[in-house]
Scaffold this motif. Structure first.
Motif, PDB file in Angstrom:
ATOM      1  N   ARG A 148       1.469   2.498  -7.546  1.00 51.85           N
ATOM      2  CA  ARG A 148       1.600   1.198  -6.891  1.00 51.85           C
ATOM      3  C   ARG A 148       2.849   0.495  -7.402  1.00 51.85           C
ATOM      4  N   GLN A 149       3.444  -0.340  -6.558  1.00 55.78           N
ATOM      5  CA  GLN A 149       4.657  -1.061  -6.913  1.00 55.78           C
ATOM      6  C   GLN A 149       4.423  -2.556  -6.794  1.00 55.78           C
ATOM      7  N   MET A 198       6.293 -12.880   3.395  1.00 53.76           N
ATOM      8  CA  MET A 198       5.002 -13.207   3.928  1.00 53.76           C
ATOM      9  C   MET A 198       4.476 -12.009   4.720  1.00 53.76           C
ATOM     10  N   PRO A 199       3.330 -11.496   4.334  1.00 52.87           N
ATOM     11  CA  PRO A 199       2.768 -10.337   5.043  1.00 52.87           C
ATOM     12  C   PRO A 199       2.535 -10.644   6.518  1.00 52.87           C
ATOM     13  N   GLY A 200       2.944  -9.724   7.348  1.00 49.23           N
ATOM     14  CA  GLY A 200       2.685  -9.841   8.778  1.00 49.23           C
ATOM     15  C   GLY A 200       3.623 -10.758   9.529  1.00 49.23           C
ATOM     16  N   LEU A 201       4.620 -11.344   8.848  1.00 47.98           N
ATOM     17  CA  LEU A 201       5.578 -12.203   9.542  1.00 47.98           C
ATOM     18  C   LEU A 201       6.863 -11.434   9.802  1.00 47.98           C
ATOM     19  N   GLU A 252       1.957  -7.237  -4.801  1.00 46.70           N
ATOM     20  CA  GLU A 252       1.999  -5.783  -4.660  1.00 46.70           C
ATOM     21  C   GLU A 252       2.682  -5.436  -3.352  1.00 46.70           C
ATOM     22  N   LEU A 253       3.567  -4.461  -3.420  1.00 48.23           N
ATOM     23  CA  LEU A 253       4.215  -3.985  -2.201  1.00 48.23           C
ATOM     24  C   LEU A 253       3.249  -3.096  -1.432  1.00 48.23           C
ATOM     25  N   PRO A 254       3.281  -3.161  -0.117  1.00 45.45           N
ATOM     26  CA  PRO A 254       2.399  -2.289   0.662  1.00 45.45           C
ATOM     27  C   PRO A 254       2.786  -0.833   0.465  1.00 45.45           C
ATOM     28  N   THR A 255       1.802   0.033   0.474  1.00 42.90           N
ATOM     29  CA  THR A 255       2.039   1.467   0.354  1.00 42.90           C
ATOM     30  C   THR A 255       2.410   1.999   1.732  1.00 42.90           C
TER      31      THR A 255
END
Length: 100
Positions: free
Chosen positions: A69-70, A1-4, A84-87
């Motif tokens: 991008r990954q 989860m992004p940001g957790l 998508e994984l963050p760059t």
């Protein structure tokens, strides 16, 4: 989860969204205590439901796009899990030096 982030020093499962000043703590009986504007536990439950719908995949694939991008994917068909994984900051895809 992004940001957790998870607080591994806590006795109970504790998930924190620092930017939104929100958190969720899961008790031993599955009771959940939450605070803040972000519905942290609801988001976790939605990801779990998506994983269930995808057939509970045990393997994930790392896919690399030609632009660098990954992506992570798991499962197949309509309920495939993909994100998508963050760059990382300072990577070649940011600013000067990026190639198309």
């Amino acid at each position: 989860m992004p940001g957790l982030v998870r607080d591994f020093s806590a006795e109970r499962l504790t998930l924190i969204a620092p930017r939104e000043d929100s958190w969720a703590v899961v008790g031993p009986d599955g009771d959940v205590e939450e605070a803040g504007s972000r519905p942290v536990w609801d988001e976790v439950c939605e990801v779990y439901a998506r994983w269930e719908r995808a057939g509970r995949p045990e393997e994930y694939r790392l896919e690399l796009a030609c632009d660098g991008r990954q992506y992570i994917t798991a499962g197949t068909g309509r309920d495939v899990l993909a994100w998508e994984l963050p760059t990382p900051s300072g990577s070649i895809n940011e600013g000067e030096g990026a190639r198309g």
